[in-house]
Scaffold this motif. Structure first.
Motif, mmCIF file in Angstrom:
data_model
loop_
_atom_site.group_PDB
_atom_site.id
_atom_site.type_symbol
_atom_site.label_atom_id
_atom_site.label_comp_id
_atom_site.label_asym_id
_atom_site.label_seq_id
_atom_site.Cartn_x
_atom_site.Cartn_y
_atom_site.Cartn_z
ATOM 1 N N LYS A 154 -6.685 0.335 -1.751
ATOM 2 C CA LYS A 154 -6.443 -0.692 -2.765
ATOM 3 C C LYS A 154 -6.407 -0.115 -4.185
ATOM 4 C CE LYS A 154 -8.247 -5.066 -4.575
ATOM 5 N NZ LYS A 154 -9.337 -6.078 -4.471
ATOM 6 N N PRO A 155 -7.307 0.823 -4.563
ATOM 7 C CA PRO A 155 -7.275 1.353 -5.933
ATOM 8 C C PRO A 155 -6.011 2.155 -6.254
ATOM 9 C CG PRO A 155 -9.395 1.790 -4.893
ATOM 10 C CD PRO A 155 -8.470 1.343 -3.810
ATOM 11 N N LEU A 156 -5.292 2.592 -5.224
ATOM 12 C CA LEU A 156 -4.108 3.425 -5.435
ATOM 13 C C LEU A 156 -2.829 2.682 -5.071
ATOM 14 C CD1 LEU A 156 -5.491 6.795 -4.031
ATOM 15 C CD2 LEU A 156 -5.299 6.091 -6.423
ATOM 16 N N CYS A 157 -2.894 1.369 -5.125
ATOM 17 C CA CYS A 157 -1.758 0.543 -4.721
ATOM 18 C C CYS A 157 -1.329 -0.372 -5.857
ATOM 19 C CB CYS A 157 -2.149 -0.286 -3.498
ATOM 20 S SG CYS A 157 -0.970 -1.569 -3.066
ATOM 21 N N ARG A 158 -0.039 -0.491 -6.048
ATOM 22 C CA ARG A 158 0.510 -1.465 -6.987
ATOM 23 C C ARG A 158 0.691 -2.796 -6.267
ATOM 24 N NH1 ARG A 158 6.408 -0.838 -9.961
ATOM 25 N NH2 ARG A 158 6.140 -2.489 -11.506
ATOM 26 N N TYR A 159 0.331 -3.886 -6.926
ATOM 27 C CA TYR A 159 0.434 -5.231 -6.341
ATOM 28 C C TYR A 159 -0.381 -5.343 -5.053
ATOM 29 C CZ TYR A 159 4.583 -5.166 -9.367
ATOM 30 O OH TYR A 159 5.447 -5.020 -10.423
ATOM 31 N N SER A 160 -1.624 -4.877 -5.081
ATOM 32 C CA SER A 160 -2.449 -4.847 -3.870
ATOM 33 C C SER A 160 -2.699 -6.239 -3.290
ATOM 34 C CB SER A 160 -3.789 -4.171 -4.163
ATOM 35 O OG SER A 160 -4.504 -4.876 -5.168
ATOM 36 N N THR A 161 -2.672 -7.281 -4.126
ATOM 37 C CA THR A 161 -2.944 -8.636 -3.635
ATOM 38 C C THR A 161 -1.832 -9.157 -2.730
ATOM 39 O OG1 THR A 161 -1.981 -9.560 -5.662
ATOM 40 C CG2 THR A 161 -4.379 -9.246 -5.621
ATOM 41 N N LYS A 162 -0.678 -8.500 -2.741
ATOM 42 C CA LYS A 162 0.437 -8.931 -1.897
ATOM 43 C C LYS A 162 0.302 -8.434 -0.459
ATOM 44 C CE LYS A 162 3.877 -9.433 -5.576
ATOM 45 N NZ LYS A 162 5.250 -9.090 -6.029
ATOM 46 N N TYR A 163 -0.657 -7.546 -0.218
ATOM 47 C CA TYR A 163 -0.835 -6.982 1.118
ATOM 48 C C TYR A 163 -1.975 -7.685 1.852
ATOM 49 C CZ TYR A 163 2.126 -3.040 -0.277
ATOM 50 O OH TYR A 163 3.172 -2.260 -0.701
ATOM 51 N N LYS A 164 -1.760 -7.983 3.123
ATOM 52 C CA LYS A 164 -2.833 -8.519 3.954
ATOM 53 C C LYS A 164 -3.886 -7.451 4.213
ATOM 54 C CE LYS A 164 -0.007 -11.949 6.389
ATOM 55 N NZ LYS A 164 0.498 -12.405 7.714
ATOM 56 N N SER A 165 -3.438 -6.208 4.291
ATOM 57 C CA SER A 165 -4.347 -5.086 4.526
ATOM 58 C C SER A 165 -3.903 -3.895 3.688
ATOM 59 C CB SER A 165 -4.343 -4.698 6.010
ATOM 60 O OG SER A 165 -5.012 -3.465 6.220
ATOM 61 N N ARG A 191 1.576 4.443 7.368
ATOM 62 C CA ARG A 191 2.227 3.554 6.404
ATOM 63 C C ARG A 191 1.759 3.917 5.006
ATOM 64 N NH1 ARG A 191 -1.507 -1.394 5.404
ATOM 65 N NH2 ARG A 191 0.363 -2.514 4.726
ATOM 66 N N PHE A 192 2.531 3.483 4.013
ATOM 67 C CA PHE A 192 2.153 3.676 2.618
ATOM 68 C C PHE A 192 2.322 2.359 1.873
ATOM 69 C CE2 PHE A 192 3.203 7.987 3.905
ATOM 70 C CZ PHE A 192 2.181 8.726 3.328
ATOM 71 N N LEU A 193 1.475 2.149 0.882
ATOM 72 C CA LEU A 193 1.548 0.964 0.045
ATOM 73 C C LEU A 193 2.435 1.239 -1.170
ATOM 74 C CD1 LEU A 193 -2.285 0.207 0.151
ATOM 75 C CD2 LEU A 193 -0.521 -0.636 1.722
ATOM 76 N N ARG A 194 2.742 0.203 -1.912
ATOM 77 C CA ARG A 194 3.634 0.322 -3.067
ATOM 78 C C ARG A 194 3.067 1.312 -4.089
ATOM 79 N NH1 ARG A 194 7.219 -3.603 -5.365
ATOM 80 N NH2 ARG A 194 8.617 -2.449 -6.755
ATOM 81 N N SER A 195 3.856 2.312 -4.440
ATOM 82 C CA SER A 195 3.505 3.331 -5.444
ATOM 83 C C SER A 195 2.298 4.180 -5.055
ATOM 84 C CB SER A 195 3.247 2.690 -6.820
ATOM 85 O OG SER A 195 4.393 2.012 -7.279
ATOM 86 N N MET A 196 1.887 4.123 -3.811
ATOM 87 C CA MET A 196 0.658 4.795 -3.377
ATOM 88 C C MET A 196 0.732 6.314 -3.523
ATOM 89 S SD MET A 196 -1.139 4.406 0.343
ATOM 90 C CE MET A 196 -2.046 5.754 1.097
#
Length: 251
Positions: A154-165, A191-196
């Protein structure tokens, strides 16, 4: 008539594109390929990619699929590359069956982020020029090992609230010295999160330049808090380099 599903293996220079995904106003890689396939097959086609890449990010091995009522012939690969611009290349076409999915079937994705330290006009579009601080390579390696310990990002993700996990399983995390002027960070995960990835690189740079200590880094990651520093690195240094599937051999 039943539709056939085809996989495309491709590569692209993301410099002039606003990422993979179709945008309302800006040009994207997905839109460009979809229009080219539609033109070749005389059928409205939307290609589905293995994941998003951000504006300016490149891919040396990317996969997408599309479905068509038409059976493509041996000339399709040549024809599609004639229609596409020079910064997008279709490398192979596969038929993995009607249920194969470029995004959901992928089991591993590998990214690499490139730095160069001496100004070089031939690297500017595909690597990040970094003359500002000396990067401690041993600290970079330690940072890579620390990042691999975590499975919540979560700390390394952009728009983390949009992800269920925000759970990601990191398979590889390491820095490599290419030559005396170039290094790269290689990271692979399910998998990778946005801008991770760009933020993983950014926090590693902060650690390697003594602008953050490992105690602070670990405290924030352990409690899944928020970094106060600007973490995201420029997009041109980032490449999606491989995607693995159960039915396709990796490079």
């Amino acid at each position: 008539m039943a539709k056939q599903r085809y996989f495309l293996e491709l590569a692209y220079d993301g410099t002039k594109y606003h990422g993979w995904q179709i945008q309302l106003k800006d040009i994207s890689v997905q839109e460009t390929i979809s229009k080219a396939v539609s033109k070749i097959l005389s059928e409205e086609i939307t290609v589905i990619g293995c994941g998003r890449t951000d504006t300016g990010v490149h891919a040396s091995r990317y996969f997408a699929h599309f479905s068509s009522i038409k059976e493509i012939n041996e000339n399709f690969l040549y024809n599609i590359n004639c229609v596409l611009p020079k910064d997008i290349s279709i490398i192979n076409v596969y038929d993995f069956g009607p249920e194969a999915h470029a995004r959901y079937d992928a089991t591993k994705r590998t990214y690499a982020y490139y730095f160069h330290f001496n100004k070089n006009p031939f690297l500017e579009r595909y690597s990040t020029y970094y003359p500002f601080y000396t990067l401690n390579f041993k600290v970079l390696q330690k940072a890579a090992k620390e990042l691999k310990r975590y499975d919540q990002f979560k700390p390394l993700c952009r728009y983390s609230t949009k992800y269920k996990s925000t759970n990601c399983r990191i398979f590889e995390s390491r820095w490599e010295q290419i030559d005396e002027n170039r290094i790269r960070y290689v990271v692979a995960a399910n998998r990778f999160l946005r801008s991770m990835v760009r933020r993983m690189v950014g926090v590693s740079v902060l650690l390697a330049t003594s602008r953050m200590d490992f105690k602070t880094f670990n405290e924030i990651m352990d409690r899944q808090g928020e970094f106060r520093h600007k973490l995201s690195m420029p997009p041109q240094g980032l490449f999606l380099e491989d995607v693995e599937y159960p039915y396709l051999k990796s490079q």
